[in-house]
Scaffold this motif. Structure first.
Motif: not given
Length: 350
Positions: A82, A85-86, A125, A229
């Motif tokens: 995740t 995505q952050d 991600g 995320p």
């Protein structure tokens, strides 16, 4: 080792074959993010991108960021799917507040020893974030640097480039008393305040794998919640801009609501927010209780459930909310703009 022994890069701690294997794993992920404007694939010395011809006076907008100490939790919990995505969200949401459409993204992944599975999970991600933002993962850098990072750890950075029509750039200058402040729900703590998050977890020593809350009927552990995320708002807000005039926006990152909203306000205005106007996710109540964190500190560090703030004219508020809700956003009317008295703070939560 004999002084005459032939040394290789692998002997020095750098595995070229692992790097090649990672590139092979990344290519199909990047291919899924291709969009108009991309003129070359991953693997070159630079990435070529053509600004879409529909722009008459295109202005490029750029943003860069990392993931911060949320990475420490990723290492401790062994969750790497995740944070990519952050990474994307931090940059694409930042340039979105200027009205920019995200065009492309590049990442930088650095480690001491390359673990292909971990790196591929992180880049997966990143690719997902790019898909959500509608931007192309056009390139990046994977650096294996022996002795620079502890085993199993890595660092992440990235940047996004977007474009906005010069006449449509959003700068907040037209914000005036009487305007309405809308708040879009966050997916959690996003990627900010994690030094305090980690301190609270260290103090309370909770079972990270015990059930913590429930979203859409699905139980989540505390580990799920703190690693959720960052929400990406790009496509939803760009669609709203086609229907409603947005006067100003603020991405609620480090500094929370109190320090990010003023960044878009004219000096003679104040955003007065009603904290009862939106539901605060359980995570923030838990952190405040376990860390004995003051209310003002909560709003100065965390998003407290609001990931993006949008300011519109009062006459446009209902239409803006309707479009955002149709795009799948949970949106709340969280406050109003009023005249500033003296040198008072430009954002107050009451």
């Amino acid at each position: 080792m004999n002084q005459n022994t032939s040394l290789s890069y692998r002997d020095a701690g750098v595995d070229i074959d692992a790097g090649d294997a990672l590139v092979d794993r990344i290519k199909p992920l990047a291919k899924k993010t291709l969009r108009e404007g991309v003129l070359g694939g991953i693997g070159g010395f630079g990435a070529l991108f053509e600004v879409p011809k529909r722009y008459k006076e295109p202005v490029l907008v750029s943003g860069t960021d990392g993931v911060g100490t949320k990475l420490r939790l990723a290492f401790e919990l062994n969750r790497h799917d995740t944070v990519g995505q952050d990474l994307v969200a931090m940059s694409v949401n930042d340039i979105l507040v200027l009205g920019a459409e995200s065009l492309f993204f590049l990442d930088y992944f650095a480690c001491g020893k390359l673990d292909v599975d971990t790196a591929a999970s992180v880049v997966g991600g990143i690719a997902k974030g790019c898909e959500l933002a509608g931007c192309a993962l056009i390139g990046g850098e994977t650096a294996e640097m022996p002795g620079m990072y502890p085993p199993g750890e890595y660092d992440l950075a990235g940047f996004a480039v977007g474009v906005v029509e010069k006449s449509q750039a959003i700068d907040g200058k037209s914000i005036a008393p009487g305007d309405v402040v809308l708040g879009l729900a966050s997916s959690g703590a996003h990627s900010n305040g994690y030094s305090l998050v980690r301190k609270i977890i260290e103090r309370s020593n909770p079972d990270m794998n015990a059930p913590f809350d429930e979203v859409d009927g699905k139980a989540r552990t505390l580990a799920d919640v703190v690693m959720a995320p960052t929400r990406i708002y790009v496509k939803q807000v760009l669609a709203t801009m086609q229907k409603v005039t947005i006067k100003g926006m603020a991405h609620i990152t480090g500094g929370g609501l109190l320090e990010n909203v003023p960044r878009v306000l004219p000096e003679n205005t104040v955003a007065e927010l009603q904290k009862a106007a939106w539901p605060r996710p359980k995570l923030f109540d838990w952190m405040q209780a376990e860390g004995n964190v003051a209310e003002n500190e909560m709003h100065r560090v965390f998003n407290c459930g609001i990931g993006l703030v949008i300011v519109v004219a009062a006459a446009d508020a209902e239409a803006a909310m309707a479009v955002l809700q149709a795009q799948g956003e949970a949106v709340y009317r969280i406050g109003r703009i009023r005249a500033r008295q003296g040198d008072e703070a430009q954002t107050v939560v009451v």
